[in-house]
Design a protein around this motif. Structure first.
Motif, PDB file in Angstrom:
ATOM      1  N   ALA A 118       4.822   1.569   1.630  1.00  0.00           N
ATOM      2  CA  ALA A 118       5.444   1.700   0.306  1.00  0.00           C
ATOM      3  C   ALA A 118       4.499   1.189  -0.785  1.00  0.00           C
ATOM      4  O   ALA A 118       4.418   1.764  -1.876  1.00  0.00           O
ATOM      5  N   ALA A 119       3.756   0.116  -0.493  1.00  0.00           N
ATOM      6  CA  ALA A 119       2.850  -0.453  -1.499  1.00  0.00           C
ATOM      7  C   ALA A 119       1.722   0.521  -1.814  1.00  0.00           C
ATOM      8  O   ALA A 119       1.396   0.755  -2.977  1.00  0.00           O
ATOM      9  N   ARG A 120       1.143   1.113  -0.769  1.00  0.00           N
ATOM     10  CA  ARG A 120       0.064   2.085  -1.022  1.00  0.00           C
ATOM     11  C   ARG A 120       0.595   3.257  -1.841  1.00  0.00           C
ATOM     12  O   ARG A 120      -0.072   3.742  -2.746  1.00  0.00           O
ATOM     13  N   ALA A 121       1.819   3.703  -1.510  1.00  0.00           N
ATOM     14  CA  ALA A 121       2.383   4.858  -2.215  1.00  0.00           C
ATOM     15  C   ALA A 121       2.664   4.521  -3.676  1.00  0.00           C
ATOM     16  O   ALA A 121       2.294   5.275  -4.582  1.00  0.00           O
ATOM     17  N   VAL A 122       3.297   3.382  -3.914  1.00  0.00           N
ATOM     18  CA  VAL A 122       3.728   3.080  -5.282  1.00  0.00           C
ATOM     19  C   VAL A 122       2.541   2.795  -6.207  1.00  0.00           C
ATOM     20  O   VAL A 122       2.604   3.063  -7.406  1.00  0.00           O
ATOM     21  N   TYR A 123       1.446   2.248  -5.645  1.00  0.00           N
ATOM     22  CA  TYR A 123       0.264   1.994  -6.472  1.00  0.00           C
ATOM     23  C   TYR A 123      -0.684   3.194  -6.502  1.00  0.00           C
ATOM     24  O   TYR A 123      -1.797   3.101  -7.021  1.00  0.00           O
ATOM     25  N   GLY A 124      -0.251   4.309  -5.910  1.00  0.00           N
ATOM     26  CA  GLY A 124      -0.993   5.555  -6.049  1.00  0.00           C
ATOM     27  C   GLY A 124      -2.220   5.680  -5.161  1.00  0.00           C
ATOM     28  O   GLY A 124      -3.117   6.483  -5.437  1.00  0.00           O
ATOM     29  N   LEU A 125      -2.271   4.898  -4.070  1.00  0.00           N
ATOM     30  CA  LEU A 125      -3.402   5.045  -3.147  1.00  0.00           C
ATOM     31  C   LEU A 125      -3.140   6.247  -2.231  1.00  0.00           C
ATOM     32  O   LEU A 125      -1.992   6.621  -1.999  1.00  0.00           O
ATOM     33  N   PRO A 126      -4.211   6.853  -1.698  1.00  0.00           N
ATOM     34  CA  PRO A 126      -4.022   8.055  -0.875  1.00  0.00           C
ATOM     35  C   PRO A 126      -3.153   7.778   0.364  1.00  0.00           C
ATOM     36  O   PRO A 126      -3.135   6.664   0.878  1.00  0.00           O
ATOM     37  N   ASP A 127      -2.465   8.824   0.774  1.00  0.00           N
ATOM     38  CA  ASP A 127      -1.624   8.775   1.963  1.00  0.00           C
ATOM     39  C   ASP A 127      -2.546   8.680   3.179  1.00  0.00           C
ATOM     40  O   ASP A 127      -3.117   9.672   3.604  1.00  0.00           O
ATOM     41  N   ASP A 128      -2.764   7.496   3.687  1.00  0.00           N
ATOM     42  CA  ASP A 128      -3.772   7.300   4.727  1.00  0.00           C
ATOM     43  C   ASP A 128      -3.225   6.280   5.720  1.00  0.00           C
ATOM     44  O   ASP A 128      -3.193   5.081   5.451  1.00  0.00           O
ATOM     45  N   LEU A 129      -2.769   6.779   6.876  1.00  0.00           N
ATOM     46  CA  LEU A 129      -2.116   5.895   7.846  1.00  0.00           C
ATOM     47  C   LEU A 129      -3.070   4.844   8.400  1.00  0.00           C
ATOM     48  O   LEU A 129      -2.658   3.730   8.725  1.00  0.00           O
ATOM     49  N   ARG A 130      -4.338   5.203   8.496  1.00  0.00           N
ATOM     50  CA  ARG A 130      -5.316   4.245   9.003  1.00  0.00           C
ATOM     51  C   ARG A 130      -5.453   3.050   8.049  1.00  0.00           C
ATOM     52  O   ARG A 130      -5.427   1.906   8.466  1.00  0.00           O
ATOM     53  N   ARG A 131      -5.545   3.352   6.749  1.00  0.00           N
ATOM     54  CA  ARG A 131      -5.642   2.269   5.772  1.00  0.00           C
ATOM     55  C   ARG A 131      -4.336   1.460   5.741  1.00  0.00           C
ATOM     56  O   ARG A 131      -4.351   0.239   5.599  1.00  0.00           O
ATOM     57  N   ALA A 132      -3.204   2.158   5.872  1.00  0.00           N
ATOM     58  CA  ALA A 132      -1.911   1.450   5.885  1.00  0.00           C
ATOM     59  C   ALA A 132      -1.821   0.534   7.103  1.00  0.00           C
ATOM     60  O   ALA A 132      -1.318  -0.597   7.010  1.00  0.00           O
ATOM     61  N   SER A 133      -2.337   0.989   8.230  1.00  0.00           N
ATOM     62  CA  SER A 133      -2.291   0.176   9.449  1.00  0.00           C
ATOM     63  C   SER A 133      -3.183  -1.062   9.321  1.00  0.00           C
ATOM     64  O   SER A 133      -2.811  -2.164   9.742  1.00  0.00           O
ATOM     65  N   ILE A 134      -4.353  -0.884   8.704  1.00  0.00           N
ATOM     66  CA  ILE A 134      -5.259  -2.036   8.496  1.00  0.00           C
ATOM     67  C   ILE A 134      -4.597  -3.061   7.568  1.00  0.00           C
ATOM     68  O   ILE A 134      -4.613  -4.268   7.830  1.00  0.00           O
TER      69      ILE A 134
END
Ligand code: DP6
Length: 329
Positions: A118-134
């Protein structure tokens, strides 16, 4: 333009090969590989709203303000995302769990996974599961696995190498009939949390090095059992993993005993089902007294009934393989 609100769902997961110990505490890198299954329907739903003018991040858990240390952990994740996104906006985070936090399934895994997404999405970062997992891993390593659905591996990390994310092994449809029956047992004393427990193991157990050396072999057996969908391979390996982890906890100074009498009774119930009734069922436990039995859907009712009748078991819950992060708003 980035959105001002995002809602993401994540599910809890159960480790079949356990993570216990860190190779780098600052980066929160696991010392051993772990393998898990993401669980339906154990859901955390998290909504983040960016609020112009807000001085501090806010965190509501189940509708009530969370404890200051929990809010600080959430704010740390948000701070990392803000740094990457180049934003100064503070956020209001609302999180709810569909399962009780005392259910024996860690809500921190689904919680930090949903937060990262949710944080990556709301701050407009790309939809990237690898980055979200890190991102989730830095907050809580088991959360890195909940970013993905189905059967998941989190590799061990080398000190200083932040690039460690969960890896998808198989989707939920690979083994849709696998079941996890959770036997929730009576709460005695408050347990030592996983972070403190594994830190104590690492600092004081004479067997920690042996655990780190042996864990990849156990993980390989779990990986093979999953790939071949063979409970007769997976089961003994997952029992070996949890028992070795708890042996490590017992060998700390002071010893960490997560088991209650009801846990031992439930472990015996699983063993009896297997040895005298021929049911293919195997047990695992995490940093708490609850016993989780892994079996096929065909045996789910029998296993749940036997565990519900086991002395000290308060209730049972059943989970199956489920999806990873889901954007729902
Ligand atoms: C026993 O992921 O809660 O559940 O990275 O310090 O937050 P931190 O630890 P955490 O540990 C989970 C330990 C476990 C086994 C597992 O889930 O692999």
């Amino acid at each position: 333009m980035s959105e001002t609100t995002a809602t993401v769902r994540a599910r809890a997961n159960i480790a079949l090969a356990k993570y216990w110990g860190k190779s780098d505490a600052a980066l929160n890198l696991p010392a051993v590989p772990s393998l898990s299954v993401t669980l339906e329907p154990m859901i955390t739903e998290t909504t983040i709203t960016l609020v112009p003018g807000l001085a501090h991040d806010e965190f509501l858990l189940g509708g009530a303000p969370a404890a200051p240390e929990e809010t600080a952990r959430v704010a740390r994740v948000l701070g990392e995302v803000r740094a990457e996104a180049g934003s100064a906006l503070r956020a209001r985070v609302r999180s709810t769990n569909s399962f009780p936090t005392a259910s024996g399934l860690a809500s921190s895994a689904s919680g930090f996974a949903a937060l990262a997404g949710a944080a990556r999405a709301v701050y407009g970062l790309p939809d990237d599961l690898r980055r979200a997992s890190i991102l989730a891993r830095r907050a809580s390593a088991s959360a890195a696995r909940s970013v993905l659905g189905g059967f998941v591996e989190l590799p061990a990390g080398r000190p200083g190498d932040d690039d460690v994310a969960a890896i998808p092994l198989h989707p939920p449809e690979h083994w849709p009939t696998l079941r996890l029956v959770v036997a929730v047992v009576s709460e005695g004393r408050k347990d030592v949390g996983s972070r403190d427990g594994m830190g104590l193991s690492q600092r004081t157990s004479p067997y920690f090095a042996a655990w780190v050396e042996g864990a990849p072999r156990i993980a390989a057996e779990v990986r093979r059992g999953l790939a071949e969908r063979r409970l007769d391979v997976l089961g003994p390996a997952l029992e070996h993993s949890f028992a070795a982890m708890h042996a490590l906890a017992l060998s700390t100074s002071p010893p960490t005993l997560y088991w209650q009498p009801a846990s031992v009774a439930a472990l015996r119930t699983v063993q009896r089902l297997r040895d005298t009734e021929g049911v293919s069922v195997f047990a695992t436990m995490d940093a708490g007294p609850h016993v989780k039995a892994v079996c096929e859907a065909a045996d789910e009712e029998r296993v749940a009934a036997a565990l519900a009748a086991s002395p000290g078991v308060l209730r049972t819950l059943v989970a199956r393989p489920g999806p990873g992060l889901e954007r729902v708003g």
